[in-house]
Structure formats: C-alpha cells, structure tokens
Motif scaffolding. Structure first.
Motif, short mmCIF file in Angstrom:
data_model
loop_
_atom_site.label_atom_id
_atom_site.label_comp_id
_atom_site.label_asym_id
_atom_site.label_seq_id
_atom_site.Cartn_x
_atom_site.Cartn_y
_atom_site.Cartn_z
N ALA A 20 0.83 -1.20 0.00
CA ALA A 20 0.00 0.00 0.00
C ALA A 20 0.86 1.25 0.00
CB ALA A 20 -0.93 -0.01 1.22
N TRP A 21 1.96 1.23 0.75
CA TRP A 21 2.87 2.39 0.75
C TRP A 21 3.43 2.64 -0.64
CZ3 TRP A 21 5.85 0.91 5.78
CH2 TRP A 21 5.18 1.45 6.88
N VAL A 22 3.84 1.58 -1.31
CA VAL A 22 4.39 1.74 -2.67
C VAL A 22 3.33 2.33 -3.58
CG1 VAL A 22 5.23 0.48 -4.68
CG2 VAL A 22 6.11 -0.07 -2.40
N TRP A 23 2.12 1.79 -3.52
CA TRP A 23 1.05 2.27 -4.39
C TRP A 23 0.71 3.73 -4.11
CZ3 TRP A 23 -1.50 1.52 -8.69
CH2 TRP A 23 -2.70 2.19 -8.88
N PHE A 24 0.43 4.07 -2.86
CA PHE A 24 0.03 5.43 -2.53
C PHE A 24 1.18 6.41 -2.72
CE2 PHE A 24 -3.27 3.20 0.11
CZ PHE A 24 -4.34 3.62 -0.66
N TRP A 25 2.43 5.98 -2.49
CA TRP A 25 3.59 6.85 -2.68
C TRP A 25 3.74 7.23 -4.15
CZ3 TRP A 25 6.31 8.89 1.28
CH2 TRP A 25 7.48 9.58 0.97
N GLN A 26 3.49 6.28 -5.06
CA GLN A 26 3.57 6.57 -6.49
C GLN A 26 2.49 7.54 -6.93
OE1 GLN A 26 3.37 2.72 -8.35
NE2 GLN A 26 5.54 2.29 -7.99
N GLN A 27 1.34 7.53 -6.25
CA GLN A 27 0.24 8.41 -6.62
C GLN A 27 0.40 9.81 -6.05
OE1 GLN A 27 -1.83 7.02 -8.81
NE2 GLN A 27 -0.67 5.16 -8.53
N ALA A 28 1.25 9.98 -5.03
CA ALA A 28 1.39 11.26 -4.34
C ALA A 28 2.15 12.25 -5.21
CB ALA A 28 2.11 11.06 -3.01
N ASP A 29 1.83 13.55 -5.00
CA ASP A 29 2.42 14.60 -5.83
C ASP A 29 3.03 15.73 -5.01
OD1 ASP A 29 3.13 15.61 -8.29
OD2 ASP A 29 1.28 16.76 -8.52
N GLY A 30 2.70 15.83 -3.74
CA GLY A 30 3.22 16.89 -2.89
C GLY A 30 3.52 16.39 -1.49
N PHE A 31 4.08 17.27 -0.66
CA PHE A 31 4.48 16.87 0.69
C PHE A 31 3.34 16.26 1.48
CE2 PHE A 31 4.76 17.92 5.23
CZ PHE A 31 5.89 17.19 5.55
N TRP A 32 2.19 16.93 1.53
CA TRP A 32 1.07 16.43 2.35
C TRP A 32 0.47 15.16 1.76
CZ3 TRP A 32 1.19 17.58 7.05
CH2 TRP A 32 1.66 18.82 7.48
N TYR A 34 2.32 12.86 0.40
CA TYR A 34 3.23 11.80 0.87
C TYR A 34 2.93 11.44 2.32
CZ TYR A 34 6.01 12.31 -3.37
OH TYR A 34 6.42 12.32 -4.67
N VAL A 35 2.63 12.43 3.13
CA VAL A 35 2.24 12.16 4.53
C VAL A 35 0.97 11.33 4.55
CG1 VAL A 35 1.48 13.21 6.70
CG2 VAL A 35 3.38 14.22 5.42
N LEU A 36 -0.01 11.70 3.73
CA LEU A 36 -1.26 10.96 3.65
C LEU A 36 -1.02 9.54 3.12
CD1 LEU A 36 -4.33 11.02 3.99
CD2 LEU A 36 -4.48 11.90 1.65
N ALA A 37 -0.07 9.38 2.20
CA ALA A 37 0.25 8.06 1.66
C ALA A 37 0.74 7.13 2.77
CB ALA A 37 1.30 8.18 0.56
N ILE A 38 1.55 7.66 3.68
CA ILE A 38 2.04 6.84 4.79
C ILE A 38 0.89 6.41 5.68
CG2 ILE A 38 3.45 6.88 6.89
CD1 ILE A 38 5.37 8.76 5.30
N LEU A 39 -0.02 7.34 5.99
CA LEU A 39 -1.18 7.02 6.83
C LEU A 39 -2.11 6.04 6.14
CD1 LEU A 39 -1.90 10.56 8.27
CD2 LEU A 39 -0.74 8.66 9.40
N GLN A 40 -2.35 6.25 4.86
CA GLN A 40 -3.22 5.34 4.12
C GLN A 40 -2.63 3.94 4.05
OE1 GLN A 40 -3.53 7.65 0.48
NE2 GLN A 40 -5.73 7.90 0.81
N GLY A 41 -1.32 3.86 3.91
CA GLY A 41 -0.66 2.56 3.86
C GLY A 41 -0.84 1.76 5.15
N LEU A 42 -0.91 2.46 6.27
CA LEU A 42 -1.11 1.78 7.55
C LEU A 42 -2.55 1.29 7.71
CD1 LEU A 42 0.89 4.13 9.92
CD2 LEU A 42 1.52 1.83 9.19
#
Length: 57
Positions: A20-32, A34-42
């Motif tokens: 999930a981190w890999v998937w959401f990290w690839q979709q992220a485009d800005g700092f926040w 990326y922070v949301l990607a970490i939370l979503q991955g959990l």
C-alpha cells in the motif's frame, strides 16, 4: 509468556502495508500527499480485510 504468530500469516499484514505504501507513494504529488500516503498505507490493509469479511457475510 504470550504466544506469537508464526509462518506465512505473520508476514501477510506487513506485506500489505508495504504494498500500500508503494502504491500510494507513487500516486502522491506533494508533501502532504506523501504524509497521507504513509497514513493510508497503515490503514488500507485493515480496510481491505473488513471489506472481505463484509462481502463474505
């Protein structure tokens, strides 16, 4: 002494989080994002397990 899980089942959840981190990290485009990607991955693996159990009911 508490029993611990052994075997493949103890690896499934961390692999789900990592995937999930890999998937959401690839979709992220800005700092926040990326922070949301970490939370979503959990949270994402838990949501998927909930959806599977809901579909089986």
């Amino acid at each position: 002494m508490a029993k611990t899980a052994t075997g493949a089942s103890s690896v499934i959840y961390p692999l789900g989080i990592f995937g999930a981190w890999v998937w959401f990290w690839q979709q992220a485009d800005g700092f926040w994002e990326y922070v949301l990607a970490i939370l979503q991955g959990l949270v994402w693996p838990a949501v998927m397990v909930y959806e599977v159990f809901q579909a089986l009911a």
